[in-house]
Design a protein around this motif. Structure first.
Motif, PDB file in Angstrom:
ATOM      1  N   THR A  37      25.601  42.941 -15.859  1.00  0.00           N
ATOM      2  CA  THR A  37      24.377  42.547 -16.561  1.00  0.00           C
ATOM      3  C   THR A  37      24.625  42.371 -18.055  1.00  0.00           C
ATOM      4  OG1 THR A  37      23.051  43.779 -14.976  1.00  0.00           O
ATOM      5  CG2 THR A  37      21.988  43.214 -17.056  1.00  0.00           C
ATOM      6  N   VAL A  38      24.139  41.233 -18.585  1.00  0.00           N
ATOM      7  CA  VAL A  38      24.190  40.993 -20.032  1.00  0.00           C
ATOM      8  C   VAL A  38      22.759  41.043 -20.559  1.00  0.00           C
ATOM      9  CG1 VAL A  38      24.736  39.316 -21.840  1.00  0.00           C
ATOM     10  CG2 VAL A  38      26.231  39.518 -19.851  1.00  0.00           C
ATOM     11  N   ARG A  39      22.548  41.900 -21.533  1.00  0.00           N
ATOM     12  CA  ARG A  39      21.224  41.993 -22.160  1.00  0.00           C
ATOM     13  C   ARG A  39      21.206  41.018 -23.330  1.00  0.00           C
ATOM     14  NH1 ARG A  39      16.974  45.855 -21.846  1.00  0.00           N
ATOM     15  NH2 ARG A  39      18.030  46.865 -20.104  1.00  0.00           N
ATOM     16  N   ALA A  40      20.883  39.771 -23.062  1.00  0.00           N
ATOM     17  CA  ALA A  40      20.968  38.720 -24.085  1.00  0.00           C
ATOM     18  C   ALA A  40      19.889  38.886 -25.144  1.00  0.00           C
ATOM     19  CB  ALA A  40      20.869  37.347 -23.437  1.00  0.00           C
ATOM     20  N   LEU A  41      18.709  39.338 -24.725  1.00  0.00           N
ATOM     21  CA  LEU A  41      17.628  39.663 -25.668  1.00  0.00           C
ATOM     22  C   LEU A  41      17.060  41.004 -25.254  1.00  0.00           C
ATOM     23  CD1 LEU A  41      15.186  36.742 -26.479  1.00  0.00           C
ATOM     24  CD2 LEU A  41      17.020  37.651 -27.891  1.00  0.00           C
ATOM     25  N   PRO A  59      25.415  36.322 -35.402  1.00  0.00           N
ATOM     26  CA  PRO A  59      26.756  36.041 -34.875  1.00  0.00           C
ATOM     27  C   PRO A  59      26.702  35.296 -33.540  1.00  0.00           C
ATOM     28  CG  PRO A  59      26.509  38.363 -35.475  1.00  0.00           C
ATOM     29  CD  PRO A  59      25.162  37.750 -35.570  1.00  0.00           C
ATOM     30  N   SER A  60      27.812  34.686 -33.169  1.00  0.00           N
ATOM     31  CA  SER A  60      27.905  34.004 -31.878  1.00  0.00           C
ATOM     32  C   SER A  60      27.613  35.008 -30.760  1.00  0.00           C
ATOM     33  CB  SER A  60      29.320  33.443 -31.732  1.00  0.00           C
ATOM     34  OG  SER A  60      29.419  32.760 -30.515  1.00  0.00           O
ATOM     35  N   GLY A  61      26.772  34.580 -29.801  1.00  0.00           N
ATOM     36  CA  GLY A  61      26.445  35.452 -28.674  1.00  0.00           C
ATOM     37  C   GLY A  61      25.363  36.476 -28.980  1.00  0.00           C
ATOM     38  N   SER A  62      24.719  36.376 -30.174  1.00  0.00           N
ATOM     39  CA  SER A  62      23.719  37.386 -30.548  1.00  0.00           C
ATOM     40  C   SER A  62      22.365  37.152 -29.876  1.00  0.00           C
ATOM     41  CB  SER A  62      23.550  37.421 -32.071  1.00  0.00           C
ATOM     42  OG  SER A  62      23.217  36.142 -32.562  1.00  0.00           O
ATOM     43  N   GLY A  63      22.161  35.958 -29.303  1.00  0.00           N
ATOM     44  CA  GLY A  63      20.908  35.707 -28.583  1.00  0.00           C
ATOM     45  C   GLY A  63      20.007  34.650 -29.210  1.00  0.00           C
ATOM     46  N   LYS A  64      20.520  33.883 -30.173  1.00  0.00           N
ATOM     47  CA  LYS A  64      19.706  32.889 -30.876  1.00  0.00           C
ATOM     48  C   LYS A  64      19.165  31.833 -29.918  1.00  0.00           C
ATOM     49  CE  LYS A  64      23.191  31.779 -33.563  1.00  0.00           C
ATOM     50  NZ  LYS A  64      24.206  32.741 -33.050  1.00  0.00           N
ATOM     51  N   SER A  65      20.066  31.226 -29.127  1.00  0.00           N
ATOM     52  CA  SER A  65      19.633  30.167 -28.202  1.00  0.00           C
ATOM     53  C   SER A  65      18.712  30.738 -27.144  1.00  0.00           C
ATOM     54  CB  SER A  65      20.833  29.508 -27.524  1.00  0.00           C
ATOM     55  OG  SER A  65      21.682  28.988 -28.501  1.00  0.00           O
ATOM     56  N   THR A  66      19.041  31.930 -26.653  1.00  0.00           N
ATOM     57  CA  THR A  66      18.186  32.549 -25.637  1.00  0.00           C
ATOM     58  C   THR A  66      16.774  32.727 -26.188  1.00  0.00           C
ATOM     59  OG1 THR A  66      20.102  33.693 -24.730  1.00  0.00           O
ATOM     60  CG2 THR A  66      17.942  34.557 -24.131  1.00  0.00           C
ATOM     61  N   LEU A  67      16.672  33.228 -27.409  1.00  0.00           N
ATOM     62  CA  LEU A  67      15.350  33.429 -28.019  1.00  0.00           C
ATOM     63  C   LEU A  67      14.595  32.111 -28.106  1.00  0.00           C
ATOM     64  CD1 LEU A  67      13.211  35.099 -29.499  1.00  0.00           C
ATOM     65  CD2 LEU A  67      14.516  34.779 -31.615  1.00  0.00           C
ATOM     66  N   THR A 217      20.728  27.959 -36.655  1.00  0.00           N
ATOM     67  CA  THR A 217      21.889  27.419 -37.364  1.00  0.00           C
ATOM     68  C   THR A 217      22.949  28.498 -37.583  1.00  0.00           C
ATOM     69  OG1 THR A 217      22.644  26.253 -39.335  1.00  0.00           O
ATOM     70  CG2 THR A 217      20.851  27.803 -39.653  1.00  0.00           C
ATOM     71  N   HIS A 218      24.199  28.048 -37.705  1.00  0.00           N
ATOM     72  CA  HIS A 218      25.296  28.938 -38.074  1.00  0.00           C
ATOM     73  C   HIS A 218      25.595  28.846 -39.566  1.00  0.00           C
ATOM     74  CE1 HIS A 218      26.591  28.809 -33.750  1.00  0.00           C
ATOM     75  NE2 HIS A 218      26.830  30.070 -34.046  1.00  0.00           N
ATOM     76  N   ASP A 219      24.970  27.865 -40.235  1.00  0.00           N
ATOM     77  CA  ASP A 219      25.403  27.472 -41.567  1.00  0.00           C
ATOM     78  C   ASP A 219      24.480  28.066 -42.642  1.00  0.00           C
ATOM     79  OD1 ASP A 219      26.052  26.182 -43.868  1.00  0.00           O
ATOM     80  OD2 ASP A 219      25.647  24.163 -43.149  1.00  0.00           O
TER      81      ASP A 219
HETATM   82  N1  LIG Z   1      23.371  31.540 -18.362  1.00  0.00           N
HETATM   83  C1  LIG Z   1      23.956  32.664 -18.792  1.00  0.00           C
HETATM   84  N2  LIG Z   1      24.543  33.516 -17.933  1.00  0.00           N
HETATM   85  C2  LIG Z   1      25.118  34.667 -18.341  1.00  0.00           C
HETATM   86  N3  LIG Z   1      25.152  35.061 -19.634  1.00  0.00           N
HETATM   87  C3  LIG Z   1      24.577  34.252 -20.545  1.00  0.00           C
HETATM   88  C4  LIG Z   1      23.957  33.012 -20.180  1.00  0.00           C
HETATM   89  N4  LIG Z   1      23.478  32.418 -21.309  1.00  0.00           N
HETATM   90  C5  LIG Z   1      23.801  33.251 -22.317  1.00  0.00           C
HETATM   91  N5  LIG Z   1      24.451  34.337 -21.874  1.00  0.00           N
HETATM   92  C6  LIG Z   1      24.933  35.479 -22.690  1.00  0.00           C
HETATM   93  O1  LIG Z   1      23.831  35.984 -23.427  1.00  0.00           O
HETATM   94  C7  LIG Z   1      24.226  36.347 -24.750  1.00  0.00           C
HETATM   95  C8  LIG Z   1      23.414  35.555 -25.774  1.00  0.00           C
HETATM   96  O2  LIG Z   1      23.766  34.181 -25.661  1.00  0.00           O
HETATM   97  P1  LIG Z   1      23.125  33.047 -26.608  1.00  0.00           P
HETATM   98  O3  LIG Z   1      23.634  31.746 -26.134  1.00  0.00           O
HETATM   99  O4  LIG Z   1      21.655  33.239 -26.695  1.00  0.00           O
HETATM  100  O5  LIG Z   1      23.765  33.437 -28.030  1.00  0.00           O
HETATM  101  P2  LIG Z   1      23.813  32.568 -29.367  1.00  0.00           P
HETATM  102  O6  LIG Z   1      23.514  33.527 -30.477  1.00  0.00           O
HETATM  103  O7  LIG Z   1      22.942  31.377 -29.249  1.00  0.00           O
HETATM  104  O8  LIG Z   1      25.346  32.176 -29.404  1.00  0.00           O
HETATM  105  P3  LIG Z   1      26.107  30.922 -30.101  1.00  0.00           P
HETATM  106  O9  LIG Z   1      25.878  31.099 -31.580  1.00  0.00           O
HETATM  107  O10 LIG Z   1      27.543  31.152 -29.742  1.00  0.00           O
HETATM  108  O11 LIG Z   1      25.516  29.676 -29.551  1.00  0.00           O
HETATM  109  C9  LIG Z   1      25.720  36.087 -24.821  1.00  0.00           C
HETATM  110  O12 LIG Z   1      26.379  37.293 -24.535  1.00  0.00           O
HETATM  111  C10 LIG Z   1      25.957  35.067 -23.722  1.00  0.00           C
HETATM  112  O13 LIG Z   1      27.264  35.160 -23.214  1.00  0.00           O
END
Ligand SMILES: Nc1ncnc2c1ncn2[C@@H]1O[C@H](COP(=O)(O)OP(=O)(O)OP(=O)(O)O)[C@@H](O)[C@H]1O
Length: 271
Positions: A37-41, A59-67, A217-219
């Motif tokens: 299990t990944v707790r993305a948010l 940071p990358s993977g912090s959950g921005k896109s998920t949010l 954004t990352h920038d």
């Molecule tokens: N479909 C998925 N299945 C499993 N894990 C996922 C999925 N989508 C995202 N994750 C995980 O959830 C976490 C948050 O991902 P997310 O894409 O929201 O981060 P982010 O901040 O947008 O990253 P980036 O800046 O690299 O785009 C990460 O650990 C990612 O690996």
């Protein structure tokens, strides 16, 4: 750490100018099951003020896109709520969600996503055509004027620069006067000059046309165009920066990294 530029976010604090256009409440997203299990948010409370440009950074993977995806109704939350205005996005069925996304939300993507066979004008009015509506010509002219596209309306995407294509995508996102535009790395595919131009237009859309934009954004330079930066780390809101500058954004990101290294020195970060 300079606490005057890096403050913890108080989810109960009202925004200074007007009601929030978008809200997340205890928003949680888990991917996978069991050990994997990944707790993305993780219980995110956040407000995005109407009439503002807000950047989401972390940071990358912090959950921005998920949010962003949960707020926009592009993905379902595991628990918690997302509101656009007074509408609870998490309570909507598929048909209502499709309507909400079409009528009340605009999207701008890193890769522009314009239809290659259509002219700039046809691309801009597409959301209205798809909804079977009538184009508000006055609003169209205002958008085209604000985005500097008047001389480009008959061009196809392949005949436009990257910056021009992204400005067409912004006009397309705004044509329905949505409650909010979500922009995912809108300058990610642009050189720094075109990127600066696009960011200026995004800011003008907010300041002069009263629109609401949430941008991932990352920038730090891009984030400095925003009225406010929301910082996210490990799926949680980690702080915010009002009236950001590239320097204050960098300081905020550095503080996140330092706090990551030494969690006991993390009073500003909600853990
Ligand atoms: N479909 C998925 N299945 C499993 N894990 C996922 C999925 N989508 C995202 N994750 C995980 O959830 C976490 C948050 O991902 P997310 O894409 O929201 O981060 P982010 O901040 O947008 O990253 P980036 O800046 O690299 O785009 C990460 O650990 C990612 O690996």
């Amino acid at each position: 750490m300079d606490t005057s530029v890096y403050r913890p976010l108080d989810p109960e604090a009202g925004m200074p100018d007007g009601a929030p256009a978008v809200r997340g409440r205890a928003l949680t997203k888990l991917y996978g099951r069991g050990e994997a299990t990944v707790r993305a948010l993780d219980g995110v409370d956040v407000d995005f003020a109407a009439g503002h440009l807000t950047a989401i950074m972390g940071p990358s993977g912090s959950g921005k896109s998920t949010l962003m995806h949960l707020l926009a109704g592009l993905d379902a939350a595991t628990s918690g709520q997302a509101f656009i205005g007074a509408t609870d996005v998490t309570a909507l069925g598929d048909t209502e969600l499709t309507r909400l996304r079409r009528e009340r939300v605009g999207f701008v993507f890193q890769s522009f996503n314009l239809l290659p066979m259509f002219t700039a004008e046809q691309n801009i009015v597409l959301p209205v055509d798809l909804a079977g509506g009538t184009v508000d010509r006055e609003w169209f002219d205002t958008l085209v004027g604000t985005l500097g596209l008047a001389q480009r309306l008959t061009h196809r995407p392949s005949e436009l620069s990257g910056g021009q294509q992204q400005r067409v995508a912004i006009a397309r996102a705004l044509i329905t006067k949505p409650d909010v535009v979500f922009a995912d790395e809108p300058t990610g595919n642009l050189d720094s000059r075109s990127g600066a131009e696009v960011l200026s237009f995004l800011r003008r859309s907010v300041r002069e046309l009263g629109r609401t934009i949430v941008m991932v954004t990352h920038d730090p330079t891009a984030a400095a165009y925003a009225d406010r930066v929301v910082l996210i780390a490990d799926g949680r809101i980690a702080g915010e920066i009002q009236d950001p500058t590239p320097e204050s954004v960098l300081a905020g990101l550095d503080a996140l990294r330092t706090l990551d290294d030494e969690p006991t020195l993390a009073p500003a970060v909600q853990r």
